[in-house]
Design an enzyme around this catalytic site. Structure first.
Site, PDB file in Angstrom:
ATOM      1  N   LYS A 132       0.810  -1.221   0.000  1.00 29.49           N
ATOM      2  CA  LYS A 132       0.000   0.000   0.000  1.00 29.49           C
ATOM      3  C   LYS A 132       0.845   1.273   0.000  1.00 29.49           C
ATOM      4  O   LYS A 132       0.336   2.357  -0.304  1.00 29.49           O
ATOM      5  CB  LYS A 132      -0.929   0.021   1.218  1.00 29.49           C
ATOM      6  CG  LYS A 132      -2.121  -0.931   1.106  1.00 29.49           C
ATOM      7  CD  LYS A 132      -3.038  -0.801   2.314  1.00 29.49           C
ATOM      8  CE  LYS A 132      -4.266  -1.697   2.183  1.00 29.49           C
ATOM      9  NZ  LYS A 132      -5.146  -1.586   3.370  1.00 29.49           N
ATOM     10  N   ASP A 168      -7.203 -11.001   8.388  1.00 25.18           N
ATOM     11  CA  ASP A 168      -7.280  -9.633   7.858  1.00 25.18           C
ATOM     12  C   ASP A 168      -8.732  -9.160   7.719  1.00 25.18           C
ATOM     13  O   ASP A 168      -9.093  -8.058   8.152  1.00 25.18           O
ATOM     14  CB  ASP A 168      -6.568  -9.587   6.507  1.00 25.18           C
ATOM     15  CG  ASP A 168      -6.533  -8.196   5.897  1.00 25.18           C
ATOM     16  OD1 ASP A 168      -6.451  -7.215   6.669  1.00 25.18           O
ATOM     17  OD2 ASP A 168      -6.591  -8.090   4.657  1.00 25.18           O
TER      18      ASP A 168
END
Length: 518
Positions: A378, A458
């Site tokens: 990211k 997650d």
């Protein structure tokens, strides 16, 4: 006094008790020399025992074992492999009974320590030259020449030889133990496992049957790592109340002296790593040791000190690596205005699932270490896309999805270990069990189990946390989603494990409450 060289070039002093100090007599020192008389004449047994009734060698008297035939002699040798001297008649139930006994001892029983003194009243039945050449015996005597003095001399010679052979064998075994024990020590393991191994190995090297413990010194406090014998209870207790007060004082003194000490039937070992961790080993119940045994302990302690130092340094490296890994994960989460605790929670959830799946503690810990970097890619996604409060356009979502490949590209050059595992997880944690995920539409077992585990961890945490585009879901709603996605998004077996571990997940979620890290 002896010096032990440490890895850093300094010397530790190993103290031994003064030679004239009165030491307790260990049970092993009260043992007698075992002597077997194998003869079919009762009178020979009686006379031999009478002549040797007050015989002593090296402070030990004799224990007599009788056999009146060759077969009985073979049976007794099997029962008593520690017979020191065998006074063996040639002719018993057969003309060559004694010779067959000698052959059995050496060839079938593989006993090369017992001293065999062949005694014969009929030398023509077993000529000395033939017997000495063809059979592994140690002495040949005619019964007529075995006067009291000659028998005394024969026994002294035989026992001295047996003692020396036993010493050589014991030293050989001791050296083999040192080699074996040292190889054990240099395998990377936890400090607790290392401490338990060292105390077990020392107990073995010193003959067994000892009592003792190992302690870790932490901010001057003593914590038990492992214990054996009468101190075994210390492993289950939080305190050291089971240690006598006098011994407590001696341990405190050892912490000040920082030296190994051999004190009569007790041994105090002290190890300190370059990182500052300190370990104490204590054993009691030792027999007085020979010079060679002192040397073996010195070698072992030196190796243990080096291994302890390497272990502590390795753990420091691992700790540093963990901090770097979590920091990388936190950086990625911080850029997307999410909490750094997300990666901590995902790490713990992943380990719970791995253990529930049946993985070893080491493998589960590897996943715990690697999973925090699942979204490291990211860092390559624009802030405007990462932090967009509304729904992403198809083009924006394609850019967002690229973080899986970017994370893999960032980490893939690592060869093995945690980073390599993290690269795999980063690449595959958005794949779906039914093959509709990204970036490669992998399906079922094509997705690595590490990534399948991290995917559940997650998603569970993402759904239960506030994000710029949504509020945290209630636990009931999250469970309903996992029920629907069992076999679709997620591995069905792992979902079932997840449901059995949900209480553990909630404990972790409540422990790591969302808060900004940076």
């Amino acid at each position: 006094m002896n010096l032990i060289s440490n890895a850093d070039g300094t010397d530790d002093v190993l103290f031994f008790a003064e030679e004239n100090e009165q030491l307790p007599i260990h049970p092993s020192l009260k043992k007698k020399w075992k002597i077997m008389i194998a003869d079919d004449e009762q009178e020979i047994h009686t006379i031999t025992k009478l002549v040797l009734s007050d015989f002593e060698f090296d402070g030990k008297s004799l224990e007599f074992i009788s056999a009146f035939s060759g077969e009985e002699a073979k049976s007794q040798m099997q029962k008593h492999p520690d017979i020191a001297v065998l006074l063996l008649d040639v002719v018993m139930e057969a003309d060559d009974s004694g010779l067959q006994v000698a052959r059995t001892i050496r060839e079938r029983l593989q006993n090369f320590s017992t001293r065999i003194v062949l005694r014969t009243g009929q030398p023509g039945q077993a000529p000395e030259k033939m017997v000495i050449m063809d059979y592994d015996i140690n002495d040949y005597k005619e019964k007529t020449e075995l006067t009291a003095q000659k028998l005394f001399t024969t026994m002294i010679t035989a026992l001295r030889s047996y003692r020396d052979i036993q010493t050589i064998q014991k030293n050989k075994e001791g050296l083999m133990q040192i080699i074996h024990s040292s190889s054990f020590m240099f395998e990377l393991r936890s400090i607790k496992t290392f401490a338990a191994g060292v105390i077990d190995q020392l107990n073995s090297i010193l003959g067994g049957g000892l009592s003792g413990f190992t302690l870790l010194i932490n901010n001057k406090a003593l914590n038990a790592l492992a214990a054996i014998g009468s101190y075994s209870h210390l492993e289950q207790e939080d305190s050291l109340d089971g240690i006598p007060s006098k011994l407590h004082l001696e341990l405190e003194q050892l912490m000040k002296e920082k030296k190994n000490r051999y004190d009569g039937n007790r041994f105090f070992g002290y190890f300190r790593s370059k990182t500052g961790l300190e370990n104490i080993f204590f054993l009691e119940g030792l027999v007085p040791l020979s010079d060679l045994e002192h040397d073996l302990i010195e070698i072992y302690c030196n190796n243990a000190a080096i291994a302890f130092d390497n272990l502590c340094l390795n753990q420091e490296i691992e700790t540093t690596q963990k901090e770097i890994i979590f920091t990388l994960g936190e950086i990625a989460e911080t850029r997307s205005e999410e909490t750094g605790y997300h990666v901590k929670r995902v790490a713990e959830y992943s380990k719970i699932l791995a253990l529930g799946y049946g993985m070893s503690e080491n493998e589960a810990e590897l996943i715990r270490m690697a999973s925090p970097m699942h979204d490291v890619g990211k860092v390559g996604v624009l802030d405007a896309i990462l932090n967009k409060p509304g729904k992403l356009t198809p083009e924006e979502f394609d850019i967002m999805k690229s973080h899986a490949t970017m994370g893999y590209e960032m980490l893939k050059h690592a060869k093995g270990g945690t980073i390599s595992t993290a690269a795999l997880i980063a690449h595959q944690h958005h794949e779906k069990y039914n093959g509709t995920g990204y970036p490669n539409q992998l399906k079922g077992d094509e997705i690595h189990i590490y990534a399948r585990i991290t995917a559940i961890a997650d998603v569970f945490d993402a759904l239960g946390s506030d994000r710029v585009y949504k509020k945290a879901w209630k636990i009931e709603k999250i469970i309903d989603l996992f029920k629907r996605e069992r076999g679709e998004h997620f591995d069905p077996q792992l979902v079932d494990i997840f449901f059995t571990k949900i209480d553990e997940f909630i404990v972790i979620r409540d422990h790591y409450i969302d808060a900004k890290i940076f």
